[in-house]
Design a protein around this motif. Structure first.
Motif, PDB file in Angstrom:
ATOM      1  N   VAL A  52       0.845  -1.191   0.000  1.00 56.18           N
ATOM      2  CA  VAL A  52       0.000   0.000   0.000  1.00 56.18           C
ATOM      3  C   VAL A  52       0.887   1.250   0.000  1.00 56.18           C
ATOM      4  O   VAL A  52       1.795   1.375   0.830  1.00 56.18           O
ATOM      5  CB  VAL A  52      -0.924   0.028   1.234  1.00 56.18           C
ATOM      6  CG1 VAL A  52      -1.815   1.265   1.216  1.00 56.18           C
ATOM      7  CG2 VAL A  52      -1.775  -1.229   1.293  1.00 56.18           C
ATOM      8  N   ALA A  53       0.619   2.150  -0.931  1.00 53.31           N
ATOM      9  CA  ALA A  53       1.344   3.422  -0.970  1.00 53.31           C
ATOM     10  C   ALA A  53       0.683   4.375   0.033  1.00 53.31           C
ATOM     11  O   ALA A  53      -0.467   4.775  -0.164  1.00 53.31           O
ATOM     12  CB  ALA A  53       1.278   4.016  -2.379  1.00 53.31           C
ATOM     13  N   VAL A  54       1.384   4.704   1.114  1.00 51.64           N
ATOM     14  CA  VAL A  54       0.797   5.557   2.152  1.00 51.64           C
ATOM     15  C   VAL A  54       1.477   6.930   2.172  1.00 51.64           C
ATOM     16  O   VAL A  54       2.666   7.055   1.912  1.00 51.64           O
ATOM     17  CB  VAL A  54       0.895   4.911   3.549  1.00 51.64           C
ATOM     18  CG1 VAL A  54       0.004   3.689   3.636  1.00 51.64           C
ATOM     19  CG2 VAL A  54       2.329   4.544   3.898  1.00 51.64           C
ATOM     20  N   SER A  55       0.671   7.940   2.497  1.00 48.94           N
ATOM     21  CA  SER A  55       1.179   9.311   2.514  1.00 48.94           C
ATOM     22  C   SER A  55       0.995   9.987   3.852  1.00 48.94           C
ATOM     23  O   SER A  55       1.546  11.063   4.089  1.00 48.94           O
ATOM     24  CB  SER A  55       0.448  10.137   1.449  1.00 48.94           C
ATOM     25  OG  SER A  55      -0.936  10.245   1.800  1.00 48.94           O
ATOM     26  N   GLY A  56       0.195   9.377   4.736  1.00 46.87           N
ATOM     27  CA  GLY A  56      -0.154  10.027   6.007  1.00 46.87           C
ATOM     28  C   GLY A  56      -1.525  10.659   5.945  1.00 46.87           C
ATOM     29  O   GLY A  56      -2.051  11.117   6.956  1.00 46.87           O
ATOM     30  N   GLY A  57      -2.133  10.708   4.738  1.00 45.39           N
ATOM     31  CA  GLY A  57      -3.467  11.256   4.571  1.00 45.39           C
ATOM     32  C   GLY A  57      -4.545  10.231   4.877  1.00 45.39           C
ATOM     33  O   GLY A  57      -4.264   9.051   5.084  1.00 45.39           O
ATOM     34  N   LYS A  58      -5.799  10.687   4.874  1.00 46.39           N
ATOM     35  CA  LYS A  58      -6.922   9.835   5.270  1.00 46.39           C
ATOM     36  C   LYS A  58      -7.111   8.637   4.347  1.00 46.39           C
ATOM     37  O   LYS A  58      -7.396   7.525   4.812  1.00 46.39           O
ATOM     38  CB  LYS A  58      -8.215  10.657   5.306  1.00 46.39           C
ATOM     39  CG  LYS A  58      -8.615  11.256   3.964  1.00 46.39           C
ATOM     40  CD  LYS A  58      -9.803  12.157   4.085  1.00 46.39           C
ATOM     41  CE  LYS A  58     -10.215  12.701   2.730  1.00 46.39           C
ATOM     42  NZ  LYS A  58      -9.108  13.311   1.968  1.00 46.39           N
ATOM     43  N   ASP A  59      -6.971   8.846   3.027  1.00 50.81           N
ATOM     44  CA  ASP A  59      -7.303   7.792   2.081  1.00 50.81           C
ATOM     45  C   ASP A  59      -6.346   6.604   2.177  1.00 50.81           C
ATOM     46  O   ASP A  59      -6.778   5.450   2.248  1.00 50.81           O
ATOM     47  CB  ASP A  59      -7.298   8.350   0.646  1.00 50.81           C
ATOM     48  CG  ASP A  59      -8.214   9.553   0.504  1.00 50.81           C
ATOM     49  OD1 ASP A  59      -9.368   9.463   0.959  1.00 50.81           O
ATOM     50  OD2 ASP A  59      -7.777  10.586  -0.034  1.00 50.81           O
ATOM     51  N   SER A  60      -5.054   6.880   2.171  1.00 51.60           N
ATOM     52  CA  SER A  60      -4.085   5.783   2.177  1.00 51.60           C
ATOM     53  C   SER A  60      -4.066   5.051   3.515  1.00 51.60           C
ATOM     54  O   SER A  60      -3.958   3.815   3.558  1.00 51.60           O
ATOM     55  CB  SER A  60      -2.682   6.296   1.831  1.00 51.60           C
ATOM     56  OG  SER A  60      -2.234   7.265   2.751  1.00 51.60           O
TER      57      SER A  60
END
Length: 312
Positions: A52-60
């Motif tokens: 999973v590509a995570v960014s720290g935002g809600k969606d990821s």
């Protein structure tokens, strides 16, 4: 407003479905929509290794949480872009989630720091190569996510793109009749050639508002602020236009994007045509080996230009 399913007090109304849900049934709704997306688009099976590509935002972070809760083997990759305080905050959110929820499911968080490899953060790199920050960021993230998925032998790479993202992207592609991008607009893109990971978007049936509510109700701490480099991005304008339409006519985004997917499925077989096109146009980059249409891929060109400019 009462829950459509159990008639207790609802915490979330969904005008596009003419429904409302209490906390347990809203969480169930989110999980069901994600599971339906995975099944209908044949994204992956229960035994798949997912990155999973995570960014720290809600969606990821919501996506990572949902996949783990549904019983999938899902690890994550965070790319630290070096955007000052913003990256520090987003990195901290991802790390905290990994320590709390990821550890519970024995999930691994991988971290790639742009500055360590490139010698500079995104802003500095963009200035060195005289390219917009968002373009530079996109090139780096796409490359690193794909590289990590291939090198670490994951079966599929998942991103947190939601219905709002996909509808806005579709609007932009239609307005400019970018047919090549329209061909690859779907929520599941095959590993069409060696060196490309399969890419999926399991949240395409859910809106930003729904995912924000999911995070709040499930106590997922995420970074609320938009990336400071996104200011003025055309995608934000498209989202604003679609939000106005959605307010006047609930279900507009869903009708627009899902209708496109239905039409796409009824025409030429996208997987076959996309695979054939990629195999005809792509070959390994002479520098790194990842697929590209040129002798040297855009990432390697970017890094070479940045190092050359920094040396002057």
């Amino acid at each position: 407003m009462n829950c459509t399913k159990c008639k207790t007090r609802a915490v979330m109304g969904l005008p596009r479905h003419n429904a409302a849900f209490c906390k347990p049934h809203f969480t169930e709704y989110v999980h069901d929509q994600t599971a339906k997306a995975i099944k209908s688009q044949r994204m992956f099976g229960k035994d798949a290794r997912i990155l999973v590509a995570v960014s720290g935002g809600k969606d990821s972070l919501a996506l990572w949480h949902i996949l783990l809760t549904l019983g999938y083997h899902a690890d994550a990759l965070y790319v630290d872009l070096g955007i000052g305080g913003y990256s520090e905050q987003s990195h901290a959110k991802v790390q905290r989630f990994a320590e709390q929820c990821g550890a519970m499911y024995d999930a691994t968080l991988h971290i790639h720091t742009v500055e360590k490899e490139a010698g500079a953060g995104i802003r500095e790199l963009a200035q060195l190569v005289h390219r917009p920050s968002c373009s530079t960021c996109g090139t780096i993230k796409r490359y690193q996510f794909n590289r990590a998925a291939i090198e670490r032998q994951y079966d599929v790479m998942a991103t947190g793109h939601n219905l709002d993202d996909e509808a806005a992207r579709l609007l932009g592609n239609v307005l400019h009749w970018q047919e090549e991008y329209l061909d690859k607009q779907g929520p599941s893109l095959p590993a069409s050639i060696e060196g490309f990971a399969k890419k999926v978007k399991p949240l395409y049936r859910l809106t930003e508002r729904e995912l924000a509510a999911y995070c709040v109700l499930n106590k997922i701490d995420y970074i609320v602020e938009e990336c400071p480099m996104a200011k003025g991005a055309r995608t934000l304008l498209y989202k604003e236009v679609l939000n106005r339409l959605e307010t006047e006519s609930p279900g507009t985004k869903q009708t627009f994007y899902w209708g496109f997917l239905d039409k796409q499925a009824r025409t030429a077989p996208p997987t076959t045509s996309m695979t054939e096109k990629d195999q005809a146009a792509l070959h390994p980059c002479a520098a790194c080996g990842q697929p590209t249409t040129a002798e040297i891929c855009s990432y390697c060109k970017l890094m070479a230009r940045a190092k050359s400019s920094a040396a002057l």
